[in-house]
Design a protein around this motif. Structure first.
Motif, short mmCIF file in Angstrom:
data_model
loop_
_atom_site.label_atom_id
_atom_site.label_comp_id
_atom_site.label_asym_id
_atom_site.label_seq_id
_atom_site.Cartn_x
_atom_site.Cartn_y
_atom_site.Cartn_z
N GLU A 114 60.55 -13.78 2.80
CA GLU A 114 60.55 -12.52 2.07
C GLU A 114 59.96 -12.70 0.67
O GLU A 114 59.22 -11.83 0.17
CB GLU A 114 61.96 -11.96 1.98
N LEU A 115 60.26 -13.82 0.03
CA LEU A 115 59.72 -14.07 -1.31
C LEU A 115 58.20 -14.18 -1.27
O LEU A 115 57.51 -13.69 -2.17
CB LEU A 115 60.33 -15.35 -1.89
N ARG A 116 57.68 -14.78 -0.23
CA ARG A 116 56.22 -14.88 -0.11
C ARG A 116 55.60 -13.51 0.11
O ARG A 116 54.46 -13.26 -0.32
CB ARG A 116 55.85 -15.84 1.02
N THR A 117 56.33 -12.63 0.77
CA THR A 117 55.83 -11.27 0.96
C THR A 117 55.87 -10.48 -0.35
O THR A 117 54.94 -9.74 -0.68
CB THR A 117 56.67 -10.54 2.04
N ILE A 118 56.95 -10.64 -1.10
CA ILE A 118 57.08 -9.96 -2.40
C ILE A 118 55.98 -10.44 -3.36
O ILE A 118 55.44 -9.67 -4.16
CB ILE A 118 58.47 -10.22 -3.00
N ARG A 119 55.67 -11.73 -3.26
CA ARG A 119 54.55 -12.34 -3.97
C ARG A 119 54.75 -12.45 -5.49
O ARG A 119 53.80 -12.60 -6.24
CB ARG A 119 53.24 -11.59 -3.68
#
Length: 235
Positions: A114-119
């Motif tokens: 999810e953190l990689r998606t939030i960026r």
């Protein structure tokens, strides 16, 4: 230095450039602990520090974000704990929506996908699926300062992070550090360009002259020699 100017000044400066500049200016080089890395390569993080000390509940992060200005970096002190993750997707999304520049954690994160998606740039010591199972007494100064390894970080500092690690620099020295780091960067790039054209680093550094000078005066250092000829490789 204002947030926008800070971002412009450090946009094309790496942590090695800035660490060398701090050494040249006799500013203590303060780094986050080794192993503090971004979730993806190519991350560049810069912004004024917004400290928060974790005691088992995310409310301290929400308060810090509520006080933060756009462009700041949430600096999370979880004492380097390896038994719990203290920042996950919801806190990261909240920080992103508040226009913070990123999050630095002396500790662990979770919800990596999810953190990689939030960026939003996040630096930590690693990932762990389990969150806090404790609730310790909160220090009244939990929003005033944070530790990152041995270093105390406050709103008087700014954060610079990339693939090589994270630095903490006094905000009131930001302009002069950027100027010196820019000079170092440009000199190194020029040297690299000449190397690609066949001019070796040994030749550019006048290595034979340095060896002769050192033999004549043993206390002569390579750094002194490089400064005398306007070269860079170490500071």
């Amino acid at each position: 230095m204002e947030s926008e100017q800070l971002h412009r000044s450090y946009l094309d400066l790496t942590t090695p450039h800035v660490a060398d500049a701090c050494m040249r200016l006799d500013i203590a080089v303060r780094c986050a602990p080794p192993g503090t890395v971004p979730l993806w390569s190519g991350t560049h993080l810069v912004g004024r520090a917004r400290p928060a000390r974790h005691f088992g509940s995310v409310d301290v992060f929400l308060e810090a974000i509520d006080r933060a200005e756009p462009g700041e970096v949430l600096v999370v002190d979880n004492a380097g704990r390896q038994d719990e993750a203290c920042v996950g997707d919801l806190v990261t999304l909240e920080a992103s929506r508040a226009a913070l520049s990123g999050i630095l954690i002396w500790g662990l994160h979770r919800d990596t996908a999810e953190l990689r998606t939030i960026r939003l740039p996040v630096f930590s010591l690693g990932a762990l699926p389990v969150g806090p199972q404790r609730l310790d007494p909160r220090d009244p100064a939990a929003l005033e300062s944070a530790m990152s390894g041995p270093h105390r970080v406050t709103a008087a500092d700014f954060v610079l992070g990339d693939d090589d690690g994270v630095l903490f620099i006094p905000l009131d020295r930001a302009d002069e550090v950027a100027q010196v780091a820019t000079t170092i960067r440009d000199t190194e790039r020029a040297q690299a360009a000449r190397m690609h054209l066949g001019n070796t680093l040994r030749n550019q550094a006048s290595l034979a002259e340095y060896i002769a000078a050192r033999e004549a005066t043993p206390q002569t250092t390579f750094r002194q020699h490089l400064r005398s000829i306007g070269g860079e490789i170490e500071e």
